[in-house]
Design an enzyme around this catalytic site. Structure first.
Site, PDB file in Angstrom:
ATOM      1  N   ARG A   1     -26.990 -50.352  18.775  1.00  0.00           N
ATOM      2  CA  ARG A   1     -26.206 -50.449  17.541  1.00  0.00           C
ATOM      3  C   ARG A   1     -27.099 -50.863  16.379  1.00  0.00           C
ATOM      4  NH1 ARG A   1     -21.586 -54.360  19.889  1.00  0.00           N
ATOM      5  NH2 ARG A   1     -23.403 -55.063  21.094  1.00  0.00           N
TER       6      ARG A   1
ATOM      7  N   LYS B   1     -26.274 -58.054  17.380  1.00  0.00           N
ATOM      8  CA  LYS B   1     -26.366 -59.058  18.442  1.00  0.00           C
ATOM      9  C   LYS B   1     -27.099 -60.300  17.961  1.00  0.00           C
ATOM     10  CE  LYS B   1     -24.987 -59.218  21.875  1.00  0.00           C
ATOM     11  NZ  LYS B   1     -23.668 -59.832  22.191  1.00  0.00           N
TER      12      LYS B   1
ATOM     13  N   TYR C   1     -23.177 -61.386  15.365  1.00  0.00           N
ATOM     14  CA  TYR C   1     -22.595 -62.089  16.506  1.00  0.00           C
ATOM     15  C   TYR C   1     -23.587 -63.145  16.974  1.00  0.00           C
ATOM     16  CZ  TYR C   1     -18.999 -58.466  17.010  1.00  0.00           C
ATOM     17  OH  TYR C   1     -17.937 -57.627  16.807  1.00  0.00           O
TER      18      TYR C   1
ATOM     19  N   HIS D   1     -22.329 -66.186  19.445  1.00  0.00           N
ATOM     20  CA  HIS D   1     -21.899 -66.683  20.765  1.00  0.00           C
ATOM     21  C   HIS D   1     -22.748 -67.884  21.188  1.00  0.00           C
ATOM     22  CE1 HIS D   1     -19.289 -63.198  21.236  1.00  0.00           C
ATOM     23  NE2 HIS D   1     -20.293 -62.407  20.958  1.00  0.00           N
TER      24      HIS D   1
ATOM     25  N   GLU E   1     -17.914 -63.547  15.425  1.00  0.00           N
ATOM     26  CA  GLU E   1     -16.851 -63.781  16.403  1.00  0.00           C
ATOM     27  C   GLU E   1     -15.935 -64.946  16.061  1.00  0.00           C
ATOM     28  OE1 GLU E   1     -20.303 -66.268  17.965  1.00  0.00           O
ATOM     29  OE2 GLU E   1     -20.045 -64.287  17.048  1.00  0.00           O
TER      30      GLU E   1
ATOM     31  N   ASP F   1      -1.397 -63.829  31.870  1.00  0.00           N
ATOM     32  CA  ASP F   1      -1.618 -64.563  30.627  1.00  0.00           C
ATOM     33  C   ASP F   1      -0.688 -65.775  30.615  1.00  0.00           C
ATOM     34  OD1 ASP F   1      -3.068 -63.598  27.768  1.00  0.00           O
ATOM     35  OD2 ASP F   1      -1.568 -65.174  27.560  1.00  0.00           O
TER      36      ASP F   1
ATOM     37  N   VAL G   1     -10.623 -63.345  28.996  1.00  0.00           N
ATOM     38  CA  VAL G   1     -10.094 -64.526  28.297  1.00  0.00           C
ATOM     39  C   VAL G   1     -11.056 -64.961  27.199  1.00  0.00           C
ATOM     40  CG1 VAL G   1      -8.785 -65.321  30.286  1.00  0.00           C
ATOM     41  CG2 VAL G   1     -11.132 -66.106  29.969  1.00  0.00           C
TER      42      VAL G   1
ATOM     43  N   VAL H   1     -15.916 -59.538  31.118  1.00  0.00           N
ATOM     44  CA  VAL H   1     -16.114 -59.226  29.705  1.00  0.00           C
ATOM     45  C   VAL H   1     -16.357 -60.501  28.896  1.00  0.00           C
ATOM     46  CG1 VAL H   1     -15.120 -58.045  27.703  1.00  0.00           C
ATOM     47  CG2 VAL H   1     -14.636 -57.204  30.001  1.00  0.00           C
ATOM     48  N   ALA H   2     -15.934 -61.640  29.415  1.00  0.00           N
ATOM     49  CA  ALA H   2     -16.097 -62.919  28.716  1.00  0.00           C
ATOM     50  C   ALA H   2     -17.515 -63.477  28.834  1.00  0.00           C
ATOM     51  CB  ALA H   2     -15.096 -63.936  29.257  1.00  0.00           C
TER      52      ALA H   2
ATOM     53  N   ASP I   1     -20.209 -63.012  27.253  1.00  0.00           N
ATOM     54  CA  ASP I   1     -20.838 -63.422  25.997  1.00  0.00           C
ATOM     55  C   ASP I   1     -20.562 -64.891  25.691  1.00  0.00           C
ATOM     56  OD1 ASP I   1     -22.311 -61.253  24.883  1.00  0.00           O
ATOM     57  OD2 ASP I   1     -20.443 -60.211  24.481  1.00  0.00           O
TER      58      ASP I   1
ATOM     59  N   VAL J   1     -22.572 -57.422  31.951  1.00  0.00           N
ATOM     60  CA  VAL J   1     -23.435 -57.031  30.835  1.00  0.00           C
ATOM     61  C   VAL J   1     -22.942 -57.704  29.557  1.00  0.00           C
ATOM     62  CG1 VAL J   1     -24.253 -55.102  29.431  1.00  0.00           C
ATOM     63  CG2 VAL J   1     -24.054 -54.849  31.918  1.00  0.00           C
TER      64      VAL J   1
END
Length: 372
Positions: free
Chosen positions: A15, A75, A94, A96, A118, A198, A239, A267-268, A270, A298
């Protein structure tokens, strides 16, 4: 203002902070843009494309960092990039930080003004600069999970949607936010047996309204979490606590009890991951196995589809870039409380409460930091 756009250097990150169309807007507002040579190659944009809209092409990242008043990235800055930051330089990307003490230390020591995509908020209570990448990551999580379920990848050898006469895979999605909704959309489309957990009743009702009986919604308790995770073929961890480290919902003990060949897509990751056995991986080496369970963790999933991701990201970041360039960072932050929420580090002070608490820094409210 002179805005700098370096080439991303994280592993398999393609990106770019600004597209040529975005550069054209910045230049039209009277600002200068310095783009590192080859920065847009990953999205199919050449240096000539950037020159045509008024950008200047720099020979190296060092030249960009040395000249720019504001750095716009995608990133988090890698160690070599953090070493090039200087006091009062604005970094907009981003970050994190909560699970990343090394990066946080370097940004604090740099004296730079670090604004994290974020944690920028919105009047509706969402995270508008995180949302498009969460959409991409949610959709990609099902693609990645389906691939990992193949026997050649170490999975149990199961087709996500099954075939007539053979059951589909059970997909358990932890979190019904942006990631969870988009993961559910893809999983339903492939014919999987989809369960979303959830703790927010409003979220559960919204999912019911959107998907009806094509998915199963569950109020998340410890009992429900354990029961569904242990029965899952594919678990998606989606989450998020804004700015904070992700809670470890799936313990190592639960992973040990999962089915052999099951898959976890965290996915969390990061924000540190919501599975205790997760650790960050790269697109070059995306998976690992723990107790027979395949983990895909990843940390820059949307980087694999950089064209889609970059254009989606620029749609939401460009107005903030223009605002920061037009007013200067201080006035832009004072005027916009939602952008102010994105300020994580300011001249050596940690201004995000969740980051300070996670890493043991003293916390300085952003409003106070700007007044210093």
């Amino acid at each position: 203002m002179l805005v700098g756009v370096p080439k991303e250097i994280k592993v398999h990150e393609y990106r770019v902070g600004l597209t040529p169309a975005s550069v054209r807007e910045v230049v039209a507002h009277g600002h200068e843009v310095l783009v590192e040579r080859g920065a847009g190659a990953g999205i199919g944009m050449t240096d000539e494309d950037y020159r045509a809209v008024g950008a200047e092409i720099a020979p190296s990242a060092a030249a960009v960092f040395a000249a720019a008043e504001m750095i716009v990235k995608v990133k988090e800055p890698q160690a070599v990039e953090r070493a090039m930051l200087r006091p009062d330089q604005v970094l907009f990307t981003y970050l994190h930080l909560a699970p990343d003490p090394d990066q946080t230390r370097d940004l604090v020591e740099s004296g730079a003004i670090c604004i994290a995509y974020e944690t920028v908020s919105s009047a509706r209570g969402g995270l508008p600069l995180l949302a498009p990448m969460s959409e991409v990551a949610g959709r990609m999580s099902i693609q990645a999970g389906a691939h990992c379920l193949e026997k050649a990848q170490g999975g149990m050898g199961m087709l996500l949607g099954g075939v007539p006469g053979v059951d589909p895979a059970k997909v358990v999605i932890l979190g019904g936010g942006v990631v969870g909704r988009h993961a559910a959309h893809m999983a339903v489309g492939l014919g999987a047996d989809v369960w979303v957990l959830d703790r927010n009743v409003d979220v559960i009702q919204d999912l019911w309204t959107q998907f009806g009986r094509s998915i199963n919604t569950v109020f998340s308790t410890r009992d429900a979490l354990e029961r569904h995770v242990l029965a899952a073929d594919l678990v998606i961890g989606g989450v998020l606590i804004p700015g904070a480290a992700a809670p470890k919902l799936v313990t190592a003990e639960m992973v040990r009890e999962m089915r052999s060949g099951a898959v976890v897509v965290d996915v969390a990751i990061d924000q540190g991951g919501c599975v205790e056995t997760s650790r960050p991986t790269t697109h070059a080496d995306p998976i690992f196995e723990v107790d027979g369970v395949i983990h895909y963790c990843v940390a820059n999933m949307p980087g694999a589809v950089p064209r889609t991701s970059t254009f989606a990201l620029n749609n939401v970041t460009l107005p903030f870039v223009l605002n920061l360039a037009e007013k200067g960072y201080r006035q832009a932050l004072i005027d916009d409380p939602h952008l102010l929420a994105g300020l994580n580090v300011h001249r050596g002070e940690v201004t995000c409460r969740e980051v300070a608490e996670a890493l043991g820094y003293s916390y300085t409210p952003a409003v106070e930091a700007l007044a210093l």
